[in-house]
Design an enzyme around this catalytic site. Structure first.
Site, PDB file in Angstrom:
ATOM      1  N   HIS A  17       0.854  -1.192   0.000  1.00 37.43           N
ATOM      2  CA  HIS A  17       0.000   0.000   0.000  1.00 37.43           C
ATOM      3  C   HIS A  17       0.885   1.235   0.000  1.00 37.43           C
ATOM      4  O   HIS A  17       1.950   1.234   0.615  1.00 37.43           O
ATOM      5  CB  HIS A  17      -0.899   0.010   1.243  1.00 37.43           C
ATOM      6  CG  HIS A  17      -2.089   0.900   1.096  1.00 37.43           C
ATOM      7  ND1 HIS A  17      -2.018   2.257   1.297  1.00 37.43           N
ATOM      8  CD2 HIS A  17      -3.358   0.622   0.736  1.00 37.43           C
ATOM      9  CE1 HIS A  17      -3.208   2.770   1.077  1.00 37.43           C
ATOM     10  NE2 HIS A  17      -4.040   1.819   0.726  1.00 37.43           N
ATOM     11  N   ASP A  22      -7.706  -5.391   0.229  1.00 33.79           N
ATOM     12  CA  ASP A  22      -8.146  -6.200  -0.904  1.00 33.79           C
ATOM     13  C   ASP A  22      -7.768  -7.666  -0.780  1.00 33.79           C
ATOM     14  O   ASP A  22      -8.204  -8.480  -1.602  1.00 33.79           O
ATOM     15  CB  ASP A  22      -7.594  -5.616  -2.210  1.00 33.79           C
ATOM     16  CG  ASP A  22      -8.317  -4.344  -2.588  1.00 33.79           C
ATOM     17  OD1 ASP A  22      -9.488  -4.205  -2.191  1.00 33.79           O
ATOM     18  OD2 ASP A  22      -7.717  -3.489  -3.247  1.00 33.79           O
TER      19      ASP A  22
HETATM   20  N1  ACO Z   1       3.960  -7.944  -4.080  1.00 34.13           N
HETATM   21  C1  ACO Z   1       5.293  -8.017  -4.265  1.00 34.13           C
HETATM   22  N2  ACO Z   1       6.075  -6.930  -4.285  1.00 34.13           N
HETATM   23  C2  ACO Z   1       5.497  -5.740  -4.089  1.00 34.13           C
HETATM   24  C3  ACO Z   1       4.124  -5.604  -3.872  1.00 34.13           C
HETATM   25  C4  ACO Z   1       3.343  -6.769  -3.872  1.00 34.13           C
HETATM   26  N3  ACO Z   1       2.022  -6.717  -3.692  1.00 34.13           N
HETATM   27  N4  ACO Z   1       3.830  -4.295  -3.694  1.00 34.13           N
HETATM   28  C5  ACO Z   1       4.984  -3.626  -3.814  1.00 34.13           C
HETATM   29  N5  ACO Z   1       5.991  -4.489  -4.056  1.00 34.13           N
HETATM   30  C6  ACO Z   1       7.407  -4.171  -4.249  1.00 34.13           C
HETATM   31  C7  ACO Z   1       7.607  -3.597  -5.647  1.00 34.13           C
HETATM   32  O1  ACO Z   1       7.852  -4.611  -6.598  1.00 34.13           O
HETATM   33  C8  ACO Z   1       8.803  -2.708  -5.419  1.00 34.13           C
HETATM   34  O2  ACO Z   1       9.933  -3.509  -5.386  1.00 34.13           O
HETATM   35  P1  ACO Z   1      11.326  -2.976  -6.013  1.00 34.13           P
HETATM   36  O3  ACO Z   1      11.667  -1.757  -5.212  1.00 34.13           O
HETATM   37  O4  ACO Z   1      12.255  -4.126  -5.829  1.00 34.13           O
HETATM   38  O5  ACO Z   1      11.038  -2.656  -7.457  1.00 34.13           O
HETATM   39  C9  ACO Z   1       8.585  -2.164  -4.012  1.00 34.13           C
HETATM   40  O6  ACO Z   1       7.731  -3.102  -3.362  1.00 34.13           O
HETATM   41  C10 ACO Z   1       7.918  -0.792  -3.998  1.00 34.13           C
HETATM   42  O7  ACO Z   1       6.798  -0.828  -4.892  1.00 34.13           O
HETATM   43  P2  ACO Z   1       5.941   0.479  -5.245  1.00 34.13           P
HETATM   44  O8  ACO Z   1       4.968   0.149  -6.321  1.00 34.13           O
HETATM   45  O9  ACO Z   1       6.853   1.632  -5.479  1.00 34.13           O
HETATM   46  O10 ACO Z   1       5.239   0.705  -3.844  1.00 34.13           O
HETATM   47  P3  ACO Z   1       3.949   1.494  -3.559  1.00 34.13           P
HETATM   48  O11 ACO Z   1       3.906   1.617  -2.107  1.00 34.13           O
HETATM   49  O12 ACO Z   1       3.856   2.727  -4.343  1.00 34.13           O
HETATM   50  O13 ACO Z   1       2.829   0.476  -4.105  1.00 34.13           O
HETATM   51  C11 ACO Z   1       0.788  -0.597  -4.520  1.00 34.13           C
HETATM   52  C12 ACO Z   1       1.567   0.391  -3.640  1.00 34.13           C
HETATM   53  C13 ACO Z   1       0.623  -0.003  -5.939  1.00 34.13           C
HETATM   54  C14 ACO Z   1      -0.581  -0.814  -3.910  1.00 34.13           C
HETATM   55  C15 ACO Z   1       1.579  -1.923  -4.633  1.00 34.13           C
HETATM   56  O14 ACO Z   1       1.879  -2.410  -3.332  1.00 34.13           O
HETATM   57  C16 ACO Z   1       0.834  -2.987  -5.423  1.00 34.13           C
HETATM   58  O15 ACO Z   1       0.900  -2.984  -6.654  1.00 34.13           O
HETATM   59  N6  ACO Z   1       0.141  -3.923  -4.732  1.00 34.13           N
HETATM   60  C17 ACO Z   1      -0.611  -4.970  -5.380  1.00 34.13           C
HETATM   61  C18 ACO Z   1      -1.985  -4.435  -5.809  1.00 34.13           C
HETATM   62  C19 ACO Z   1      -2.887  -4.167  -4.624  1.00 34.13           C
HETATM   63  O16 ACO Z   1      -3.065  -4.995  -3.759  1.00 34.13           O
HETATM   64  N7  ACO Z   1      -3.493  -2.961  -4.646  1.00 34.13           N
HETATM   65  C20 ACO Z   1      -4.500  -2.595  -3.632  1.00 34.13           C
HETATM   66  C21 ACO Z   1      -4.037  -1.477  -2.783  1.00 34.13           C
HETATM   67  S1  ACO Z   1      -5.274  -1.109  -1.572  1.00 34.13           S
HETATM   68  C22 ACO Z   1      -6.430  -0.165  -2.382  1.00 34.13           C
HETATM   69  O17 ACO Z   1      -6.138   0.501  -3.347  1.00 34.13           O
HETATM   70  C23 ACO Z   1      -7.838  -0.192  -1.891  1.00 34.13           C
END
Ligand code: ACO
Length: 392
Positions: A265, A319
């Site tokens: 998140h 989620d």
């Molecule tokens: N699984 C594995 N790795 C992850 C995940 C995940 N769910 N989420 C983030 N990471 C990793 C990324 O790959 C990245 O790794 P890296 O630095 O080696 O490239 C690092 O964590 C940072 O990722 P960002 O996308 O920059 O982190 P951010 O905090 O901006 O992301 C987000 C938030 C978009 C929700 C992300 O965690 C994600 O895509 N999650 C999966 C989708 C999801 O569950 N979304 C629902 C969110 S809740 C809502 O909107 C109601």
């Protein structure tokens, strides 16, 4: 290079940019805390109803008994759809994405309002309550039409959650199912200045009407980076199918740099408090519905992902279990995001109204790095492709 001489900071994604002061929602992403108007999400999920929570968000205080009666009466009186709107929904192709249907139908509601525009905040709130009341009916009507069934008119005297379940099936919902839907609506009702709330705020800042404001929110929530992760998380659980396959799924996914849906998140760097509530609800619902295999698979994926992501700030979010809960309530997967919208209208409205009370047109800037003074080229001399027009 830019023509602007003073130093400029570009806030891509607007991370950490504050657009207003607010008393609506506070998230402490380090401490797993979420408050609506000062009340913790745990308290609201335990003791409140969606109607009370929506009132709290929109007006700012918990309603008295008579205020709640008036508010629920208002919702009830607006819940039915005009025949023209029903006809319009009927005409939509059955393959339409329900979020597109919702966006178009809410926009169409504005066409049937002889005075959609108003400077009066209380009139704007009244229009938002009307939209709030009609959205469950729109979603349920489309679900019925695409399954070659007539829509079920609202029954009356039911909660927003129970009425929605009733209009989907035509049967009185199990009271526990209605309670679960109510809790899910409370948990999704508000989440500070997320993308769709910001979109609503931008539209509100132009003094556009409430229909346009909510339509902006729906359009923004539609994108897979915002709404939609609940659907993806459920699909993962269904694909994995059995808890014994969870570990290999997680290991493979992480090795391929895939994201585990329902994890991570932008704001929470620990447990999403809504996840904790929904996980408990999902476990209870699974036992009642005899769907423990689904829940156990989700749990096994969660446990495995937590093990492999240990030491990172990536924790389960709302989620991870919301899709499973909706699925166990018998709801089609592509209705999950519309349900999210149906709940979030309360938060969108609250923020739009709050912003309008001290309005300033939202108009950020883009740092121009292109060329100026290019000679106008005669048509036969043009290359027909994009040239590099950056400033040297
Ligand atoms: N699984 C594995 N790795 C992850 C995940 C995940 N769910 N989420 C983030 N990471 C990793 C990324 O790959 C990245 O790794 P890296 O630095 O080696 O490239 C690092 O964590 C940072 O990722 P960002 O996308 O920059 O982190 P951010 O905090 O901006 O992301 C987000 C938030 C978009 C929700 C992300 O965690 C994600 O895509 N999650 C999966 C989708 C999801 O569950 N979304 C629902 C969110 S809740 C809502 O909107 C109601």
């Amino acid at each position: 290079m830019s023509l602007i001489k003073e130093p400029v900071v570009i806030h891509k994604g607007l991370d950490n940019v504050y657009v207003k002061e607010s008393t609506i929602c506070f998230i402490d992403g380090e401490a797993s805390k979420l408050f609506y108007r000062g009340y913790s999400i745990e308290e609201l999920a335990d003791h409140s109803t969606y109607e009370e929570t929506a009132f709290l968000l929109i007006y700012g205080w918990l309603p008295t008994a008579s205020q709640l009666r008036e508010f629920t009466g208002n919702l009830e009186s607006h819940r039915s759809l005009e025949p023209e709107i029903l006809q319009l929904i009927k005409e939509f192709p059955a393959h339409s994405d329900p979020m597109d249907v919702l966006r178009t139908a809410v926009s169409a509601l504005g066409l049937f309002d002889p005075q959609p525009m108003s400077d009066d905040i209380s009139v704007r709130v009244a229009k938002a309550v009307l939209i709030l009341a009609k959205v469950p009916t729109i979603i349920a009507a489309f679900e019925r039409y695409r399954n070659h069934k007539d829509p079920v008119p609202p029954k009356g005297h039911l909660s927003q959650a129970a009425e929605f379940l009733y209009m989907l099936t035509g049967n009185d919902p199990d009271p526990y199912d209605a309670h679960v839907m109510d809790v899910a609506l409370i948990l999704h009702a508000e989440h500070e200045m997320n993308a769709s709330t910001f979109a609503c705020t931008v539209t509100a800042s132009t003094l556009a009407d409430m229909y346009s404001i909510i339509t902006s929110g729906i359009g923004t929530l539609r994108g897979p980076l915002h709404g939609g992760a609940n659907e993806a998380a459920l699909r993962t659980v269904l694909e994995v199918g059995d808890s014994s396959k969870a570990e290999s799924y997680v290991v493979d996914a992480l090795a391929q740099k895939k994201r585990i849906m329902g994890f991570g998140h932008r704001v929470y760097k620990t447990w999403d408090p809504r996840y904790l509530i929904l996980k408990k609800v999902a476990g209870e619902l699974a036992v009642r519905k005899g769907q423990t295999q689904l829940f156990d698979t989700a749990l096994a994926i969660e446990m495995s992902a937590r093990k492999h992501l240990e030491g990172t700030p990536i924790f389960p979010n709302v989620d991870s279990y919301s899709g499973i809960v909706f699925h166990m309530l018998g709801i089609q997967t592509d209705l999950f995001t519309p349900i999210f919208a149906m709940s979030r209208i309360a938060g969108w409205t609250a923020h739009a109204i709050e912003y309008l009370q001290a309005n300033r047109l939202i108009r950020p800037k883009a740092l121009y790095v292109g060329a100026t003074g290019l000679p106008y080229t005669q048509i036969e001399l043009r290359t027909g492709k994009l040239e590099e027009h950056r400033m040297p």
